[in-house]
Design a protein around this motif. Structure first.
Motif, PDB file in Angstrom:
ATOM      1  N   ASP A 128      -0.252   7.384  -2.869  1.00 29.97           N
ATOM      2  CA  ASP A 128       0.903   6.482  -2.862  1.00 29.97           C
ATOM      3  C   ASP A 128       1.227   5.888  -1.488  1.00 29.97           C
ATOM      4  O   ASP A 128       2.320   5.373  -1.302  1.00 29.97           O
ATOM      5  CB  ASP A 128       2.149   7.226  -3.372  1.00 29.97           C
ATOM      6  CG  ASP A 128       1.998   7.635  -4.829  1.00 29.97           C
ATOM      7  OD1 ASP A 128       1.402   6.855  -5.587  1.00 29.97           O
ATOM      8  OD2 ASP A 128       2.472   8.721  -5.180  1.00 29.97           O
ATOM      9  N   ALA A 129       0.348   5.957  -0.546  1.00 25.06           N
ATOM     10  CA  ALA A 129       0.703   5.585   0.828  1.00 25.06           C
ATOM     11  C   ALA A 129      -0.129   4.414   1.350  1.00 25.06           C
ATOM     12  O   ALA A 129      -0.643   4.464   2.455  1.00 25.06           O
ATOM     13  CB  ALA A 129       0.547   6.797   1.727  1.00 25.06           C
ATOM     14  N   TYR A 130      -0.231   3.342   0.581  1.00 29.90           N
ATOM     15  CA  TYR A 130      -1.073   2.206   0.968  1.00 29.90           C
ATOM     16  C   TYR A 130      -0.645   1.605   2.309  1.00 29.90           C
ATOM     17  O   TYR A 130      -1.458   1.407   3.199  1.00 29.90           O
ATOM     18  CB  TYR A 130      -1.054   1.151  -0.137  1.00 29.90           C
ATOM     19  CG  TYR A 130      -1.912  -0.062   0.137  1.00 29.90           C
ATOM     20  CD1 TYR A 130      -3.262   0.063   0.436  1.00 29.90           C
ATOM     21  CD2 TYR A 130      -1.378  -1.337   0.075  1.00 29.90           C
ATOM     22  CE1 TYR A 130      -4.059  -1.037   0.670  1.00 29.90           C
ATOM     23  CE2 TYR A 130      -2.171  -2.451   0.302  1.00 29.90           C
ATOM     24  CZ  TYR A 130      -3.506  -2.299   0.607  1.00 29.90           C
ATOM     25  OH  TYR A 130      -4.291  -3.389   0.837  1.00 29.90           O
ATOM     26  N   PHE A 131       0.633   1.337   2.464  1.00 29.48           N
ATOM     27  CA  PHE A 131       1.093   0.712   3.707  1.00 29.48           C
ATOM     28  C   PHE A 131       1.008   1.673   4.883  1.00 29.48           C
ATOM     29  O   PHE A 131       0.775   1.262   6.013  1.00 29.48           O
ATOM     30  CB  PHE A 131       2.502   0.142   3.534  1.00 29.48           C
ATOM     31  CG  PHE A 131       2.508  -1.056   2.625  1.00 29.48           C
ATOM     32  CD1 PHE A 131       1.949  -2.259   3.023  1.00 29.48           C
ATOM     33  CD2 PHE A 131       3.028  -0.970   1.347  1.00 29.48           C
ATOM     34  CE1 PHE A 131       1.907  -3.357   2.178  1.00 29.48           C
ATOM     35  CE2 PHE A 131       2.998  -2.059   0.495  1.00 29.48           C
ATOM     36  CZ  PHE A 131       2.440  -3.255   0.908  1.00 29.48           C
ATOM     37  N   ALA A 132       1.140   2.968   4.628  1.00 28.90           N
ATOM     38  CA  ALA A 132       0.963   3.951   5.697  1.00 28.90           C
ATOM     39  C   ALA A 132      -0.489   3.948   6.181  1.00 28.90           C
ATOM     40  O   ALA A 132      -0.750   4.052   7.391  1.00 28.90           O
ATOM     41  CB  ALA A 132       1.351   5.339   5.205  1.00 28.90           C
TER      42      ALA A 132
END
Length: 173
Positions: free
Chosen positions: A131-135
């Motif tokens: 769930d951490a694409y932008f991270a």
């Protein structure tokens, strides 16, 4: 894809694929996060000499061959797609075109944004973080910004040298 029926094209594509697989194992570590790699140089040469379609095939084969020779994790077809897209970008930017620093810079910017930042970050998210694409993008951004001028200069030197030495007799119409 009739180009791959030509023996000269097939041999050149195979050689560039093999060279790309071998060069991908040679890296210069700058720090823990940044390494200067050489694996994309033969792919850019294939784009210049063989065009986008064949270069896309070379990109796919480099990814699959590199995994078969030295797996560094699970095989994931997303990175093969990234190899195909990279080859197509190089082919569209360099095939039958004069190599200039601006052209190489634009190709490298497009490749960095589309493949390295957007696509590869997404593949890493799917593989490891869910769930951490932008991270993932944020963490990869400094490396990509630092590597952009380095890769641009390396590719410009290689491509311009090949063009100046008149290696275009290898190019198959």
């Amino acid at each position: 894809m009739t180009k791959l029926r030509n023996t000269k094209t097939l041999a050149l594509a195979a050689m560039l694929t093999a060279i790309g697989i071998i060069l991908s194992f040679f890296k210069i570590p700058v720090n823990q996060l940044i390494t200067i790699g050489f694996g994309s140089l033969p792919l850019s040469v294939s784009g210049m000499l063989l065009g986008p379609a064949v270069s896309g095939v070379v990109g796919a084969l480099m990814d699959i061959g590199g995994y078969l020779v030295k797996p560094t994790g699970p095989f994931f077809p997303g990175f093969t797609i990234s190899g195909i897209v990279s080859g197509i970008i190089y082919g569209l930017m360099f095939y039958k075109k004069k190599i200039t620093f601006t052209r190489v810079l634009v190709a490298q910017v497009i490749l960095t944004i589309v493949v390295n930042i957007l696509m590869n970050s997404y593949w890493l998210k799917l593989l490891y973080l869910k769930d951490a694409y932008f991270a993932v993008i944020i963490s990869r951004l400094p490396k990509e910004v630092i590597m952009l001028p380095i890769m641009t200069v390396m590719k410009f030197i290689v491509l311009k040298t090949i063009q100046e030495v008149k290696v275009f007799h290898l190019q198959v119409e």
